[in-house]
Design an enzyme around this catalytic site. Structure first.
Site, PDB file in Angstrom:
ATOM      1  N   CYS A 113       0.812  -1.226   0.000  1.00  0.00           N
ATOM      2  CA  CYS A 113       0.000   0.000   0.000  1.00  0.00           C
ATOM      3  C   CYS A 113       0.847   1.278   0.000  1.00  0.00           C
ATOM      4  O   CYS A 113       0.324   2.368  -0.229  1.00  0.00           O
ATOM      5  CB  CYS A 113      -0.961   0.009   1.183  1.00  0.00           C
ATOM      6  SG  CYS A 113      -1.987  -1.472   1.246  1.00  0.00           S
ATOM      7  N   HIS A 246      -2.973   7.073   2.648  1.00  0.00           N
ATOM      8  CA  HIS A 246      -3.465   5.797   2.139  1.00  0.00           C
ATOM      9  C   HIS A 246      -4.864   5.536   2.709  1.00  0.00           C
ATOM     10  O   HIS A 246      -5.118   5.747   3.882  1.00  0.00           O
ATOM     11  CB  HIS A 246      -2.508   4.675   2.547  1.00  0.00           C
ATOM     12  CG  HIS A 246      -3.049   3.318   2.279  1.00  0.00           C
ATOM     13  ND1 HIS A 246      -3.614   2.975   1.071  1.00  0.00           N
ATOM     14  CD2 HIS A 246      -3.150   2.220   3.070  1.00  0.00           C
ATOM     15  CE1 HIS A 246      -4.019   1.721   1.130  1.00  0.00           C
ATOM     16  NE2 HIS A 246      -3.750   1.245   2.322  1.00  0.00           N
ATOM     17  N   ASN A 276     -10.196  -0.186   0.312  1.00  0.00           N
ATOM     18  CA  ASN A 276      -8.735  -0.093   0.298  1.00  0.00           C
ATOM     19  C   ASN A 276      -8.229  -0.657  -1.023  1.00  0.00           C
ATOM     20  O   ASN A 276      -8.311  -1.857  -1.262  1.00  0.00           O
ATOM     21  CB  ASN A 276      -8.188  -0.900   1.490  1.00  0.00           C
ATOM     22  CG  ASN A 276      -6.682  -0.867   1.589  1.00  0.00           C
ATOM     23  OD1 ASN A 276      -5.996  -0.430   0.658  1.00  0.00           O
ATOM     24  ND2 ASN A 276      -6.165  -1.338   2.699  1.00  0.00           N
TER      25      ASN A 276
HETATM   26  N1  ACO Z   1     -18.760  -8.549   9.367  1.00  0.00           N
HETATM   27  C1  ACO Z   1     -19.275  -8.850  10.550  1.00  0.00           C
HETATM   28  N2  ACO Z   1     -18.539  -9.264  11.595  1.00  0.00           N
HETATM   29  C2  ACO Z   1     -17.224  -9.387  11.406  1.00  0.00           C
HETATM   30  C3  ACO Z   1     -16.611  -9.086  10.175  1.00  0.00           C
HETATM   31  C4  ACO Z   1     -17.440  -8.667   9.125  1.00  0.00           C
HETATM   32  N3  ACO Z   1     -16.965  -8.359   7.909  1.00  0.00           N
HETATM   33  N4  ACO Z   1     -15.282  -9.300  10.295  1.00  0.00           N
HETATM   34  C5  ACO Z   1     -15.053  -9.703  11.537  1.00  0.00           C
HETATM   35  N5  ACO Z   1     -16.219  -9.758  12.228  1.00  0.00           N
HETATM   36  C6  ACO Z   1     -16.421 -10.137  13.603  1.00  0.00           C
HETATM   37  C7  ACO Z   1     -15.344 -11.085  14.101  1.00  0.00           C
HETATM   38  O1  ACO Z   1     -15.644 -12.405  13.769  1.00  0.00           O
HETATM   39  C8  ACO Z   1     -15.394 -10.835  15.591  1.00  0.00           C
HETATM   40  O2  ACO Z   1     -16.503 -11.532  16.109  1.00  0.00           O
HETATM   41  P1  ACO Z   1     -16.389 -12.253  17.543  1.00  0.00           P
HETATM   42  O3  ACO Z   1     -16.103 -11.164  18.511  1.00  0.00           O
HETATM   43  O4  ACO Z   1     -17.739 -12.879  17.679  1.00  0.00           O
HETATM   44  O5  ACO Z   1     -15.260 -13.228  17.396  1.00  0.00           O
HETATM   45  C9  ACO Z   1     -15.708  -9.348  15.687  1.00  0.00           C
HETATM   46  O6  ACO Z   1     -16.273  -8.969  14.424  1.00  0.00           O
HETATM   47  C10 ACO Z   1     -14.477  -8.501  15.967  1.00  0.00           C
HETATM   48  O7  ACO Z   1     -13.452  -8.908  15.066  1.00  0.00           O
HETATM   49  P2  ACO Z   1     -12.064  -8.209  15.055  1.00  0.00           P
HETATM   50  O8  ACO Z   1     -11.230  -8.754  13.951  1.00  0.00           O
HETATM   51  O9  ACO Z   1     -11.509  -8.238  16.457  1.00  0.00           O
HETATM   52  O10 ACO Z   1     -12.523  -6.760  14.681  1.00  0.00           O
HETATM   53  P3  ACO Z   1     -11.794  -5.382  14.964  1.00  0.00           P
HETATM   54  O11 ACO Z   1     -12.611  -4.618  15.915  1.00  0.00           O
HETATM   55  O12 ACO Z   1     -10.342  -5.536  15.204  1.00  0.00           O
HETATM   56  O13 ACO Z   1     -11.971  -4.697  13.544  1.00  0.00           O
HETATM   57  C11 ACO Z   1     -10.734  -4.229  11.555  1.00  0.00           C
HETATM   58  C12 ACO Z   1     -11.369  -5.291  12.408  1.00  0.00           C
HETATM   59  C13 ACO Z   1     -11.810  -3.295  11.026  1.00  0.00           C
HETATM   60  C14 ACO Z   1     -10.006  -4.879  10.391  1.00  0.00           C
HETATM   61  C15 ACO Z   1      -9.751  -3.422  12.452  1.00  0.00           C
HETATM   62  O14 ACO Z   1      -8.834  -4.290  13.081  1.00  0.00           O
HETATM   63  C16 ACO Z   1      -9.014  -2.408  11.685  1.00  0.00           C
HETATM   64  O15 ACO Z   1      -9.517  -1.374  11.391  1.00  0.00           O
HETATM   65  N6  ACO Z   1      -7.741  -2.681  11.372  1.00  0.00           N
HETATM   66  C17 ACO Z   1      -6.953  -1.862  10.532  1.00  0.00           C
HETATM   67  C18 ACO Z   1      -6.473  -2.710   9.454  1.00  0.00           C
HETATM   68  C19 ACO Z   1      -6.874  -2.268   8.094  1.00  0.00           C
HETATM   69  O16 ACO Z   1      -7.618  -1.368   7.825  1.00  0.00           O
HETATM   70  N7  ACO Z   1      -6.267  -2.982   7.194  1.00  0.00           N
HETATM   71  C20 ACO Z   1      -6.388  -2.702   5.825  1.00  0.00           C
HETATM   72  C21 ACO Z   1      -5.208  -3.217   5.115  1.00  0.00           C
HETATM   73  S1  ACO Z   1      -3.750  -2.681   5.832  1.00  0.00           S
HETATM   74  C22 ACO Z   1      -3.236  -1.356   5.052  1.00  0.00           C
HETATM   75  O17 ACO Z   1      -3.722  -1.003   4.024  1.00  0.00           O
HETATM   76  C23 ACO Z   1      -2.136  -0.637   5.656  1.00  0.00           C
END
Ligand code: ACO
Length: 319
Positions: A113, A246, A276
């Protein structure tokens, strides 16, 4: 000798795919979860037979038209992509063939990215050295082709697209400062840990991510590198007219803006409509804000990338 941005273009494939569309396609998700955690409302997805060089071609032709330059004027073509058409030749050479350019230097940059910010910095250095005069720099991705569509934690986050710029030698800057970094110790938190060996896929050919680790890392380094780049140009972050980070996640973008004490009114946001798009996200956002008239001549723009590797970097330019 300086380099100056003289035209931009971008391309998004197919119709917009909403969060509800993904749920209708059988992914166990919903609009509320995706919107509230990421800010993403919809994204564009390439067809199975649509490649990064296809998207790059459309964006490049638009950038050339905006710059008023011909294909034959290009003496440097750099494509930033993590989803190349082939293992080889490079997507840049495939794009060069599709454009009909002969003889320009052409190669790919792999910094996930951060790829576009890396590629733009490299093009700037080629031009400033005097070896090249007119560069096409592209970020093009079809991340939908490397997503595990059964992993709802990753597949909802990404989209496909391409953005391109034409950078040309000039006696006035142009690009004011650049900064690039990487730390391979963090390679495991975002990767596609597979390869092809003897005709077989070894390892895992899908994108894997530790979302929370990525979140913390991204916010820290985006704020740091913005400060570094502004300091190198001798300006304060408050003098930046537009921040184009980004586009991974609205919460990362907001947290970065807060750390930099930058109002969200000065931040270009496309993640809500593009998802993204990895190396394409920054040039897509740049092109949008130039074409809709938000970015005006003489303004200072700070571009920022962060991605797998981990890699990160920034480019400060005067438009
Ligand atoms: N829809 C519904 N529920 C979901 C989804 C979905 N698409 N994905 C995960 N869940 C559920 C999980 O199963 C989990 O359920 P549980 O508690 O019953 O086990 C719950 O949601 C929480 O899951 P987490 O993975 O802990 O969710 P988190 O709050 O960490 O959010 C996210 C995930 C949005 C990816 C967050 O970690 C984030 O913003 N990370 C930044 C990473 C990012 O944006 N990466 C992009 C690529 S990296 C880059 O470009 C630099």
């Amino acid at each position: 000798m300086y380099s100056r941005l003289i035209g931009t273009g971008s391309y998004l494939p197919g119709p917009a795919v909403t969060n509800d569309d993904l749920a209708r396609r059988g992914i166990d998700t919903n609009d509320e979860w995706i919107s509230s955690r990421t800010g993403i409302k919809f994204r564009h997805l390439a067809a199975e037979n649509q490649t990064s060089s296809d998207l790059a071609l459309e964006a490049s032709q638009r950038a050339l038209a905006a710059a008023g330059r011909q294909v034959a004027d290009l003496d440097l073509i750099i494509v930033a992509t993590s989803t190349p058409d082939y293992i080889f030749p490079s997507t840049a050479c495939l794009l060069q063939g599709k454009l009909g350019n002969q003889g320009a230097t052409a190669f790919d940059v792999q910094a996930v990215c951060s790829g576009f910010v890396y590629a733009l910095t490299i093009a700037d250095k080629f031009i400033r050295s005097g070896s090249h005069r007119c560069a096409l720099v592209v970020g093009a991705e079809v991340f939908s082709h490397i997503l595990d569509w059964t992993d709802r934690g990753t597949c909802v986050l990404f989209g496909d697209g391409a953005g391109a710029v034409i950078l040309e030698a000039a006696d006035q800057p142009g690009l004011l400062a650049t900064a690039l970094h990487a730390d391979g110790a963090h390679h495991g938190i975002l990767s596609v840990p597979g390869s092809i060996n003897n005709g077989q896929v070894t390892g895992d050919p899908f994108l894997r991510m530790d979302g929370q680790a990525v979140f913390k890392f991204a916010v820290r380094v985006l704020a740091e590198v913005a400060g570094e780049c502004c300091a190198a140009a001798g300006i304060d972050a408050s003098q930046v007219d537009w921040l184009i980070p980004h586009q991974a996640n609205i919460r990362i973008i907001e947290a970065t803006a807060k750390k930099l004490k930058t109002s969200m009114e000065k931040v270009v946001v496309t993640v809500d409509r593009h998802g993204n798009t990895s190396a394409a996200s920054v040039p897509l956002a740049l092109d949008e804000a130039i074409r809709d008239g938000r970015i005006r001549s003489g303004q200072k723009i700070l571009l920022e990338g962060v991605g797998g590797g981990f890699t990160w970097g920034a480019v400060l330019l005067e438009y």
